[in-house]
Structures are given as C-alpha cells and as structure tokens.
Design a protein around this motif. Structure first.
Motif, PDB file in Angstrom:
ATOM      1  N   LEU A  46       0.836  -1.190   0.000  1.00  0.00           N
ATOM      2  CA  LEU A  46       0.000   0.000   0.000  1.00  0.00           C
ATOM      3  C   LEU A  46       0.876   1.248   0.000  1.00  0.00           C
ATOM      4  CD1 LEU A  46      -2.427  -1.312   2.767  1.00  0.00           C
ATOM      5  CD2 LEU A  46      -2.749  -1.460   0.284  1.00  0.00           C
ATOM      6  N   TYR A  47       0.365   2.322  -0.610  1.00  0.00           N
ATOM      7  CA  TYR A  47       1.170   3.521  -0.828  1.00  0.00           C
ATOM      8  C   TYR A  47       0.518   4.757  -0.211  1.00  0.00           C
ATOM      9  CZ  TYR A  47       3.332   0.507  -4.345  1.00  0.00           C
ATOM     10  OH  TYR A  47       3.960  -0.532  -4.989  1.00  0.00           O
ATOM     11  N   THR A  48       1.363   5.722   0.137  1.00  0.00           N
ATOM     12  CA  THR A  48       0.879   7.007   0.644  1.00  0.00           C
ATOM     13  C   THR A  48       0.934   8.080  -0.433  1.00  0.00           C
ATOM     14  OG1 THR A  48       3.087   7.614   1.404  1.00  0.00           O
ATOM     15  CG2 THR A  48       1.663   6.471   2.984  1.00  0.00           C
ATOM     16  N   LEU A  49       1.349   7.740  -1.628  1.00  0.00           N
ATOM     17  CA  LEU A  49       1.476   8.699  -2.723  1.00  0.00           C
ATOM     18  C   LEU A  49       0.906   8.102  -4.001  1.00  0.00           C
ATOM     19  CD1 LEU A  49       4.767   8.164  -4.344  1.00  0.00           C
ATOM     20  CD2 LEU A  49       4.808   7.798  -1.899  1.00  0.00           C
ATOM     21  N   TRP A  50       0.656   8.942  -4.969  1.00  0.00           N
ATOM     22  CA  TRP A  50       0.135   8.456  -6.257  1.00  0.00           C
ATOM     23  C   TRP A  50       0.503   9.422  -7.380  1.00  0.00           C
ATOM     24  CZ3 TRP A  50      -2.822  11.325  -2.942  1.00  0.00           C
ATOM     25  CH2 TRP A  50      -3.604  12.340  -3.468  1.00  0.00           C
ATOM     26  N   MET A  51       0.414   8.926  -8.602  1.00  0.00           N
ATOM     27  CA  MET A  51       0.637   9.746  -9.790  1.00  0.00           C
ATOM     28  C   MET A  51      -0.719  10.200 -10.318  1.00  0.00           C
ATOM     29  SD  MET A  51       3.895   9.965 -10.186  1.00  0.00           S
ATOM     30  CE  MET A  51       3.865  10.790 -11.796  1.00  0.00           C
ATOM     31  N   ASP A  52      -0.802  11.468 -10.721  1.00  0.00           N
ATOM     32  CA  ASP A  52      -2.062  12.005 -11.240  1.00  0.00           C
ATOM     33  C   ASP A  52      -1.776  12.868 -12.464  1.00  0.00           C
ATOM     34  OD1 ASP A  52      -4.791  12.395 -11.363  1.00  0.00           O
ATOM     35  OD2 ASP A  52      -4.968  12.872  -9.228  1.00  0.00           O
ATOM     36  N   LEU A  53      -2.818  13.106 -13.230  1.00  0.00           N
ATOM     37  CA  LEU A  53      -2.690  13.895 -14.456  1.00  0.00           C
ATOM     38  C   LEU A  53      -3.681  15.041 -14.425  1.00  0.00           C
ATOM     39  CD1 LEU A  53      -1.458  14.190 -17.347  1.00  0.00           C
ATOM     40  CD2 LEU A  53      -3.354  12.763 -18.158  1.00  0.00           C
ATOM     41  N   LEU A  54      -3.170  16.255 -14.574  1.00  0.00           N
ATOM     42  CA  LEU A  54      -4.012  17.441 -14.625  1.00  0.00           C
ATOM     43  C   LEU A  54      -4.292  17.777 -16.087  1.00  0.00           C
ATOM     44  CD1 LEU A  54      -5.403  19.840 -13.215  1.00  0.00           C
ATOM     45  CD2 LEU A  54      -3.202  21.054 -13.324  1.00  0.00           C
ATOM     46  N   TYR A  55      -5.572  17.608 -16.487  1.00  0.00           N
ATOM     47  CA  TYR A  55      -5.957  17.899 -17.868  1.00  0.00           C
ATOM     48  C   TYR A  55      -5.963  19.408 -18.099  1.00  0.00           C
ATOM     49  CZ  TYR A  55      -7.429  13.009 -18.204  1.00  0.00           C
ATOM     50  OH  TYR A  55      -7.464  11.647 -18.208  1.00  0.00           O
ATOM     51  N   LYS A  80      -0.750  24.144  -7.057  1.00  0.00           N
ATOM     52  CA  LYS A  80       0.119  24.854  -6.120  1.00  0.00           C
ATOM     53  C   LYS A  80      -0.416  24.789  -4.694  1.00  0.00           C
ATOM     54  CE  LYS A  80       1.798  28.135  -9.611  1.00  0.00           C
ATOM     55  NZ  LYS A  80       1.867  29.579 -10.000  1.00  0.00           N
ATOM     56  N   LEU A  81      -1.670  24.342  -4.564  1.00  0.00           N
ATOM     57  CA  LEU A  81      -2.293  24.271  -3.247  1.00  0.00           C
ATOM     58  C   LEU A  81      -2.217  22.859  -2.679  1.00  0.00           C
ATOM     59  CD1 LEU A  81      -5.524  26.377  -3.965  1.00  0.00           C
ATOM     60  CD2 LEU A  81      -3.372  27.164  -2.929  1.00  0.00           C
ATOM     61  N   GLU A  82      -2.193  22.752  -1.349  1.00  0.00           N
ATOM     62  CA  GLU A  82      -2.196  21.445  -0.697  1.00  0.00           C
ATOM     63  C   GLU A  82      -3.561  20.788  -0.862  1.00  0.00           C
ATOM     64  OE1 GLU A  82       1.058  21.418   2.893  1.00  0.00           O
ATOM     65  OE2 GLU A  82      -0.968  22.101   3.351  1.00  0.00           O
ATOM     66  N   SER A  98      -9.397  19.572 -14.793  1.00  0.00           N
ATOM     67  CA  SER A  98      -9.845  18.365 -14.092  1.00  0.00           C
ATOM     68  C   SER A  98      -8.671  17.399 -13.933  1.00  0.00           C
ATOM     69  CB  SER A  98     -10.985  17.700 -14.858  1.00  0.00           C
ATOM     70  OG  SER A  98     -10.551  17.283 -16.148  1.00  0.00           O
ATOM     71  N   TRP A  99      -8.826  16.460 -12.983  1.00  0.00           N
ATOM     72  CA  TRP A  99      -7.776  15.491 -12.688  1.00  0.00           C
ATOM     73  C   TRP A  99      -8.187  14.096 -13.151  1.00  0.00           C
ATOM     74  CZ3 TRP A  99      -3.067  16.842 -10.538  1.00  0.00           C
ATOM     75  CH2 TRP A  99      -2.968  18.133 -10.030  1.00  0.00           C
ATOM     76  N   TYR A 100      -7.189  13.332 -13.568  1.00  0.00           N
ATOM     77  CA  TYR A 100      -7.428  11.949 -13.999  1.00  0.00           C
ATOM     78  C   TYR A 100      -8.056  11.123 -12.878  1.00  0.00           C
ATOM     79  CZ  TYR A 100      -6.437   7.154 -15.462  1.00  0.00           C
ATOM     80  OH  TYR A 100      -6.559   5.825 -15.775  1.00  0.00           O
ATOM     81  N   SER A 101      -7.659  11.381 -11.648  1.00  0.00           N
ATOM     82  CA  SER A 101      -8.159  10.645 -10.488  1.00  0.00           C
ATOM     83  C   SER A 101      -9.613  10.973 -10.160  1.00  0.00           C
ATOM     84  CB  SER A 101      -7.299  10.950  -9.272  1.00  0.00           C
ATOM     85  OG  SER A 101      -7.358  12.339  -8.969  1.00  0.00           O
ATOM     86  N   LYS A 102     -10.172  11.999 -10.860  1.00  0.00           N
ATOM     87  CA  LYS A 102     -11.545  12.465 -10.617  1.00  0.00           C
ATOM     88  C   LYS A 102     -11.719  13.129  -9.248  1.00  0.00           C
ATOM     89  CE  LYS A 102     -13.933   9.287 -13.791  1.00  0.00           C
ATOM     90  NZ  LYS A 102     -12.762   9.142 -14.630  1.00  0.00           N
ATOM     91  N   LEU A 103     -10.603  13.520  -8.648  1.00  0.00           N
ATOM     92  CA  LEU A 103     -10.690  14.271  -7.398  1.00  0.00           C
ATOM     93  C   LEU A 103     -11.104  15.713  -7.701  1.00  0.00           C
ATOM     94  CD1 LEU A 103      -7.492  12.961  -5.563  1.00  0.00           C
ATOM     95  CD2 LEU A 103      -9.869  12.277  -5.164  1.00  0.00           C
ATOM     96  N   GLU A 104     -11.440  16.437  -6.666  1.00  0.00           N
ATOM     97  CA  GLU A 104     -11.902  17.820  -6.814  1.00  0.00           C
ATOM     98  C   GLU A 104     -10.889  18.667  -7.591  1.00  0.00           C
ATOM     99  OE1 GLU A 104     -12.948  21.640  -3.912  1.00  0.00           O
ATOM    100  OE2 GLU A 104     -12.324  19.715  -3.064  1.00  0.00           O
ATOM    101  N   LYS A 105     -11.414  19.567  -8.447  1.00  0.00           N
ATOM    102  CA  LYS A 105     -10.546  20.488  -9.170  1.00  0.00           C
ATOM    103  C   LYS A 105      -9.822  21.379  -8.177  1.00  0.00           C
ATOM    104  CE  LYS A 105     -12.915  20.887 -13.635  1.00  0.00           C
ATOM    105  NZ  LYS A 105     -13.498  21.819 -14.631  1.00  0.00           N
ATOM    106  N   LEU A 106      -8.507  21.422  -8.298  1.00  0.00           N
ATOM    107  CA  LEU A 106      -7.706  22.195  -7.353  1.00  0.00           C
ATOM    108  C   LEU A 106      -6.410  22.619  -8.012  1.00  0.00           C
ATOM    109  CD1 LEU A 106      -7.645  23.063  -4.286  1.00  0.00           C
ATOM    110  CD2 LEU A 106      -6.209  21.044  -3.916  1.00  0.00           C
TER     111      LEU A 106
END
Length: 204
Positions: free
Chosen positions: A163-172, A187-189, A176-184
């Motif tokens: 199991l991991y505490t980090l992941w790779m993501d793609l900002l379109y 530069k912000l945490e 929007s993000w590939y992970s489908k997480l909230e748009k952010l």
C-alpha cells in the motif's frame, strides 16, 4: 701457530657477531576492513537482533475508508523528524514502538512531466499527524521524510498487499484530474486523496 689461532678466533668472533645482529624490521600488516553494511544514514548496522526486521500488528485505513489489517516488517527502531509547536520548529527522535497512529493530513503536487493531454504530477504527503501511545501528538512537517511509512506491505491470511501514501495524477488542460478528485490548483495542498492511498496507519 699463534697466527693460525688468531685467524680461527677472528673468524669465530665474526660468526658470533653476525648471528647477534637484529633482523631487518618488517612492514606492519595492513588491517583488513570489514565489509559491514551501512544503514540509511551511512552508519554501520548493528549485527544483532535489534537490526533485524520485526513483525508488528498493523491496521491501515485507505482514503475511501477500507481497512487492511495484518503483520508488517518494521526495519527501523527510531524515526527522526521535525515538528512545529507554538510556531517553533523542533527536531525530534522517537522509538517506533512508541508510535500509536500516523495520519496523513494533506498532499503536495510535485510536477513530473508534460504529457500530450496535460501535466502529470506526483502527489506526495506534506503534513502528517503522529500520536504516541502516551497520548502525545506531533504535527510533523516534510511529510513522511525520515520514516519508512511511505510504502507499507501488509501480510495476512489473504497474502501480502503493498500500500502507498502517494500516487501519480494527471491534470488535464480543462483543470480536471485523472483521479476524478476535486478540481484544485496544483500549487495548493490537497486534503482529499486517491481512494487506494493510505490515509492512516495504526499500530496495535
């Protein structure tokens, strides 16, 4: 006759003198350095049971609420980190056996590379909360730096899971993000996380 005896005595004296001469000094032998292994800080590992991995009971909670319990091979016996208390940054060392809970609070987006569809990022822990068995709590900065909790392998009756505490993501390009997480803004945490990523580690 006296001359013959003098020659014999002289030769005998020379022989005795040559036998008593000290031998030439020998070069000191060069000590052979041991091939002991070094730990992550470049220091020799102790060749005893304390340096061997220890199995600990562990329960991991993922970002979507799933829980994984089992055994984990702990290698380090101590962690070194910095934390902030009343606006002052302190350096701290604690025994790993004193730790009760490690909870991830937020992640930073570190730029990876430009892709055709957008920019890829590596999402790494930024703020971490640590609670000891004594009840004392620390707000650790610099994520999980100085610990071995970034990647955790749990063993149970089902087998082993890493199991991991980090992941790779793609900002379109549309934000929007590939992970489908909230748009952010990257530069912000980010306080939300990928569903398969570790949110909390508890030692039982």
């Amino acid at each position: 006759m006296q001359r013959f005896l003098f020659i014999i005595i002289l030769v005998s004296s020379i022989g005795i003198y040559s036998q008593k001469q000290p031998s030439s000094p020998k070069e000191p032998s060069v000590p052979v350095l041991g091939t002991e292994s070094l730990d992550s800080r470049g220091e020799p590992e102790q060749a005893n049971k304390d340096s061997e991995p220890k199995k600990r009971d562990i329960r991991v909670t993922l970002c979507d609420g799933r829980k994984v319990s089992g055994k984990w091979n702990e290698k380090e016996t101590e962690i070194h980190f910095t934390h902030i208390r009343d606006g002052i940054r302190y350096k701290k060392s604690i025994k790993t056996t004193e730790i009760q809970t490690v909870r991830l609070i937020s992640w930073n987006a570190e730029p990876n590379k430009q892709e055709k569809e957008g920019m890829s990022y590596k999402m790494v822990p930024s703020k971490v909360w640590i609670q000891l068995k004594s009840g004392e709590k620390f707000d650790k900065d610099k994520g999980l730096e100085g610990t071995e909790y970034s990647i955790v392998t749990v063993e149970n009756k089902n087998g082993s899971a890493t199991l991991y505490t980090l992941w790779m993501d793609l900002l379109y390009k549309d934000g929007s993000w590939y992970s489908k997480l909230e748009k952010l803004d990257p530069k912000l945490e980010r306080t939300d996380c990928h569903p398969d990523v570790i949110r909390e580690i508890q030692f039982e």
